[in-house]
Every structure is written in C-alpha cells, then in structure tokens.
Design an enzyme around this catalytic site. Structure first.
Site, short mmCIF file in Angstrom:
data_model
loop_
_atom_site.label_atom_id
_atom_site.label_comp_id
_atom_site.label_asym_id
_atom_site.label_seq_id
_atom_site.Cartn_x
_atom_site.Cartn_y
_atom_site.Cartn_z
N TYR A 110 40.16 45.93 32.51
CA TYR A 110 40.77 44.56 33.10
C TYR A 110 39.68 44.32 34.41
CZ TYR A 110 43.46 41.68 36.56
OH TYR A 110 43.88 40.91 37.37
N GLU A 121 40.16 35.54 35.38
CA GLU A 121 40.53 37.13 35.16
C GLU A 121 40.16 37.29 33.61
OE1 GLU A 121 44.75 38.66 36.04
OE2 GLU A 121 44.77 38.00 34.01
#
Ligand code: GDP
Ligand code: MN
Length: 377
Positions: A100, A188
């Site tokens: 992530y 993101e």
C-alpha cells in the site's frame, strides 16, 4: 474531484509510474476486443468507490468471450450507489506481493504525508484497526520534496521486500511529483504490486484533485466532464443547489453547511446512513426548499428525508410552506421529518400539523424518528 481508476492511471503513466497495459471500454464488444489484444485479463468496473474485488466487480477473464460476458454483467449495474458505465480491461498479472502506498495532506504538519504498508491489497482501514503498526508514514517538506533516504527508510520501516526497494523509491518519488503537480488531495496505490518477475506496478489507483485548484489545471478538465456524470449531481449543479451524494438511504437537508454536517453526524450516531448532503442555504425561500427536496428525492435509494432548520434569517414558517408546497407538487412517497428551532419555528411546526410531514422540535428525536420511519418504508 475524484478521478476514475483509468484516469488516475493515465496521470500515473504520464508521471512515469508503471501500470498494467489496459484499455477503458464502455460496452461488452469493446471488452472482448480489449481482451483479444491483451490476452488473459481482468475486467474492472469503474466507480468512485473501493472494494470492487470483494463485490464481484473485478473479474479475471481468460478469453474475449469471457471478458464480454463479465462486461455485460457489470455494465448498467450499480455498485455502492454508482452506475457502472465504464470498465477498465487490463492484462492479468502474476502477483508476488501487494503493498500500500499513498500520499495525502496531513493536517497536523500542514504537509503532504506519505503512507505505506506491506499489508496492501485489502482495505487500509481494516489494517489500521487490526494492525496499526503495519502502517508507517513520512511527512514531506514541500520545499525539497521527499529525499530518497526518507523513502528508503519508509520502505524499510514498512517491511517492503528489499529486492523491490529501488523500484519502490522510484515510484514513491514519481507519485509525489504527480500529486503536487496536479494539486491532489489524495493519491493512493492499493495494491502496489510486486509481480512474480520482480517488477513493481500500480495495480489500482485512487486520485482526488482539490476542486479549488481546478482553475489552473486545464489538462484535467476533460476528466471533470467525465467525472460529473452522476445525473443528480449534475442537475443540482445546474440548479445551483449544494448537493453531495453519500452512500446511505436518508436524505438530509439543512440551512447551512454546519447544521447539515451536524445532522449527518447525528443520523450516523443514531444508527442511520445519510444519502446526501444538501444545503438549502441562508434565508431559503419556498422555491429553494422545493428545488432541494426534488433533487434529494431524485435518488431512488432515499427512504426518508430529515429536514433540519435553525431559523436565523431563514424563517421556520417559510421553510414549512416550502416543504408543504414541494410535497404537494412532487408526489412524495417517503416519510419526511422536519425539525425546526429559532425564528418562527413554532409557527412552522404548527403549519405542518395534519400533513404527511412529521414535525419535531428535538434534533435527536428527529434523527431517531426518521431512521425508524425509513426502516418501515
Ligand atoms: P478494489 O477492490 O476496488 O480496491 O480493486 P483492486 O484493483 O485493488 O483489485 C482488488 C484485488 O484483485 C487486488 O488486490 C488483487 O488481489 C486482485 N487481483 C487478482 N488478479 C489481479 C490482476 O491481474 N490485476 C489486478 N489489478 N488485481 C488483481
Ligand atoms: Mn484497490
């Protein structure tokens, strides 16, 4: 402004961030053609919401026919309240690890902050709850941008495989540049994927641009037109109504951003889920109330409406009149609770007696009532 995954990936690619080969399509035949060009592929519904994988809106297809079938199954469906009319068809990849990586603005330091975890691919909110130590961050000094040693340190603290370190640092630096260059509020990558062959790619992309900076981003205007396809938001925009769509089923109207946000919190705290944010503004006339209510009711998910008004320049009796007139002309099928306080509130509530509207003076009671009524509806 939220970008779709395929738009965000376009920006990523321009910034030099590796992404899977793929194509955005709008019909099943397009998906079949893309699949023919790509081979084994994933069909990904485009929506401004995550968690598509779990909900069946990301499918692995091994032939053009299969891709076409999956595309036909997704197009026209709604996912978390979003109508799916675009798909991204991408080459399927062999996954070794999922990380992530994100950048957003940190309010405390008033700076961009890079957030990273080796536990990617799943909801980061889940990781934050179950294993908060697995998420690490680095505040960036905007005068210099992130230093490579900081990014190496970030990777190390997150537990990124050292073999992927060089690519990770390169992608993180590029992501920062895309973020800053686009005046983004969020960038993101989840998952940031390590493939079996060792290559690191952005397999998913989420990207929000600060609306207040759009005037200096002509290059993003094309994205804006595509993004504004929620017909209700577009209509609200045309009518000059402040309206934000939310995923729940209780329509919220109030006079002012503060009271509307307070009402959202109140309904959420009492166990309900707001369907929107609709601000009728100060000194709202009957006509404004009618317009807002009609927009709130355009959303078929709305099972009840809570109108919360504090009368200052806005008069309770005018709002009540507006709601009554609106209900008469709109053929309203859902329950409406009206809460009022302040200028001419008593008169307003009195006007509502005997109508299908439920008057209520106490805001907490009003929230409870609409939640109960919406459940029954
Ligand atoms: P999201 O569920 O809406 O966040 O969509 P993602 O693009 O993040 O995909 C969800 C999951 O699909 C990933 O975390 C992978 O584990 C899985 N997946 C399996 N094969 C593939 C593939 O070839 N490409 C991508 N993007 N995801 C894949
Ligand atoms: Mn994802």
């Amino acid at each position: 402004m939220k970008l779709y995954e395929f738009q965000a990936k376009e920006l990523f690619a321009q910034g030099g961030i590796p992404i899977p080969r793929g194509r955005m399509v709008t019909d099943p035949d397009g998906a079949a053609q893309a699949a023919a060009a790509l081979g084994r592929c994933v069909v990904k519904a485009q929506a401004h919401a995550g968690g598509r994988g779990k909900a069946g809106f990301i499918k692995l297809a091994s032939s053009p026919d299969e891709a076409k079938q999956y595309a036909a199954g997704m197009l026209g469906q709604t996912f978390k309240g979003f109508l799916i009319n675009r798909l991204l068809v991408e080459e399927a990849v062999d996954i070794a690890a999922e990380y992530y990586l994100a950048i957003t603005i940190d309010r405390a330091s008033k700076s961009p902050i890079m957030i990273c975890s080796a536990k990617g691919g799943v909801d980061i909110e889940e990781v934050a709850e179950s294993d908060p130590e697995a998420i690490v961050s680095q505040v960036v000094d905007v005068a210099y941008g992130p230093w490579d040693f900081q990014l190496r340190d970030l990777a190390e603290r997150a537990g990124i495989d050292p073999k992927a370190g060089r690519q990770f640092v390169d992608i993180a630096r590029k992501l920062y540049h895309v973020f800053v260059r686009s005046d983004a509020s969020l960038a993101e990558i989840n998952p940031l994927m390590v493939l079996k062959d060792g290559k690191v790619i952005a397999a998913d992309a989420k990207f929000d641009v600060d609306d207040n900076a759009l005037f200096r981003h002509e290059e993003l205007l094309g994205f804006k037109e595509e993004a504004e396809e929620d017909p209700i938001e577009a209509e609200a925009h045309r009518q000059g109504v402040t309206y934000v769509r939310l995923p729940g089923d209780i329509g919220i109207m109030g006079n002012g951003a503060g009271i509307v946000m307070g009402t959202l919190d109140l309904v959420t705290r009492e166990g309900g889920a707001p369907a929107n944010f609709c601000d009728i503004g100060g000194g709202a006339s009957e006509e404004t109330v009618r317009r807002c209510l009609s927009i709130v009711l355009m959303n078929p998910n709305v099972k009840g409406v809570l109108i919360n008004v504090f009368g200052g320049i806005t008069r309770g009796d005018a709002v009540a009149g507006g709601v009554l007139a609106a209900v008469k002309s709109l053929d309203v099928k859902v329950p409406i609770v009206v809460r009022m306080a302040g200028t001419r509130a008593e008169e307003g509530l009195k006007l509502l007696e005997g109508s299908q509207l439920v008057p209520e003076a106490n805001p907490v009671e009003a929230a409870r009532k609409i939640i109960a009524l919406a459940k029954g509806a």
